[in-house]
Design an enzyme around this catalytic site. Structure first.
Site, PDB file in Angstrom:
ATOM      1  N   TYR A 160     -50.456  -4.776  55.122  1.00 25.98           N
ATOM      2  CA  TYR A 160     -50.112  -5.494  56.349  1.00 25.98           C
ATOM      3  C   TYR A 160     -50.912  -6.792  56.450  1.00 25.98           C
ATOM      4  O   TYR A 160     -50.354  -7.860  56.749  1.00 25.98           O
ATOM      5  CB  TYR A 160     -50.416  -4.591  57.547  1.00 25.98           C
ATOM      6  CG  TYR A 160     -49.998  -5.137  58.888  1.00 25.98           C
ATOM      7  CD1 TYR A 160     -48.661  -5.363  59.191  1.00 25.98           C
ATOM      8  CD2 TYR A 160     -50.949  -5.396  59.875  1.00 25.98           C
ATOM      9  CE1 TYR A 160     -48.273  -5.837  60.440  1.00 25.98           C
ATOM     10  CE2 TYR A 160     -50.574  -5.868  61.129  1.00 25.98           C
ATOM     11  CZ  TYR A 160     -49.243  -6.096  61.402  1.00 25.98           C
ATOM     12  OH  TYR A 160     -48.860  -6.555  62.629  1.00 25.98           O
ATOM     13  N   LYS A 164     -49.376 -10.612  56.469  1.00 26.48           N
ATOM     14  CA  LYS A 164     -49.563 -11.496  57.615  1.00 26.48           C
ATOM     15  C   LYS A 164     -50.385 -12.733  57.241  1.00 26.48           C
ATOM     16  O   LYS A 164     -50.166 -13.817  57.804  1.00 26.48           O
ATOM     17  CB  LYS A 164     -50.235 -10.737  58.763  1.00 26.48           C
ATOM     18  CG  LYS A 164     -49.348  -9.662  59.387  1.00 26.48           C
ATOM     19  CD  LYS A 164     -48.059 -10.245  59.980  1.00 26.48           C
ATOM     20  CE  LYS A 164     -47.294  -9.209  60.782  1.00 26.48           C
ATOM     21  NZ  LYS A 164     -46.043  -9.757  61.352  1.00 26.48           N
TER      22      LYS A 164
END
Length: 260
Positions: A160, A164
């Site tokens: 993640y 991002k």
């Protein structure tokens, strides 16, 4: 060349009266709040969600257009962008709220989880930038929701966080290529009370514990993040592009400290 100072009409800058805003992931949580926020200042809202019922429910709330499709699929993005333009005309603002994490130790991340994480957190942004920008008006704005995980490190956030972080760089590059006609920015939330977080953390004291780490004394609300997205959609941010705005109640200002 001289510069003429202007005193803007801030009432006009705040509003999106009659302008078309397309919200990807608009059926739930931050996405739904973004649709409500845009509609509250006069925007015509196209709501895109994987779940048809959620898209329809939010579209009814904002008197908008419900669209269903997978934002990680090029053909689907081309279809729903085209439908939105045919219904409401060229897009002035595009907000991409999509994202989901599969947390776990790096040593246990499978190839499947890695590529799923990139799709769910990065591929849709790449497609939105390529396809959405072509349907936008001059002076338009694109806003992507990133995460504090893309700027700070935490155990279990390898996939993640990497995705991002990639989003922030992708948007920075896009701002150079799409300016001056289109602005592109990222909103990076900290801990926020969304429906998905509530599902993942049902323990009753979860938010109290999280709030203890936040200088402003609480976790974020979906409306806190939607307000930041709305700021970037309006001309209040007319001279801002390529930036990542952290919205975390100040939590990221801390550092590990042991009193000696």
């Amino acid at each position: 060349m001289g510069i003429t100072e202007l005193t803007p009409d801030y009432r006009g800058l705040i509003g999106l009266e009659g302008k078309h805003v397309l919200v990807l992931g608009g059926g739930l949580g931050i996405g739904r709040q973004t649709c409500l926020a845009a509609a509250s200042v006069g925007a015509k809202v196209s709501v895109v969600d994987m779940d048809q019922d959620r898209a329809k429910a939010v579209a009814e709330e904002v008197d908008g257009l419900a669209l269903t499709g997978d934002a990680t699929d090029r053909a689907a993005v081309e279809r729903f962008v085209g439908e939105a333009v045919r219904h409401f005309g060229p897009i002035h603002g595009l907000a991409d709220i999509i994202g989901m994490s599969d947390n776990g130790p790096l040593s246990e991340v499978t190839d499947e989880l890695w590529y799923r994480g990139l799709d769910l957190n990065l591929r849709h942004a790449f497609l939105a930038l390529q396809i959405g920008a072509k349907a936008m008006t001059e002076g338009g704005s694109m806003v992507f929701v990133g995460s504090i995980s893309g700027l700070r490190s935490a155990p279990g956030h390898a996939v993640y966080g990497a995705a991002k972080a990639g989003l922030a760089n992708l948007v920075s590059t896009a701002s150079l290529e799409l300016g001056p006609g289109i602005r592109v920015n990222v909103v990076a939330p900290g801990q926020t009370a969304t429906p998905r977080v509530a599902e993942r953390h049902p323990e009753p004291d979860y938010y109290d514990k999280a709030a203890a780490q936040v200088p402003l004394g609480r976790v974020g609300r979906t409306s806190d993040i939607a307000s930041a997205v709305l700021f970037f959609l309006t001309d209040l941010s007319a001279w801002i592009t390529g930036q990542t705005l952290v919205v975390d109640g100040g939590a990221g200002r801390r550092f590990a400290y042991t009193k000696l």
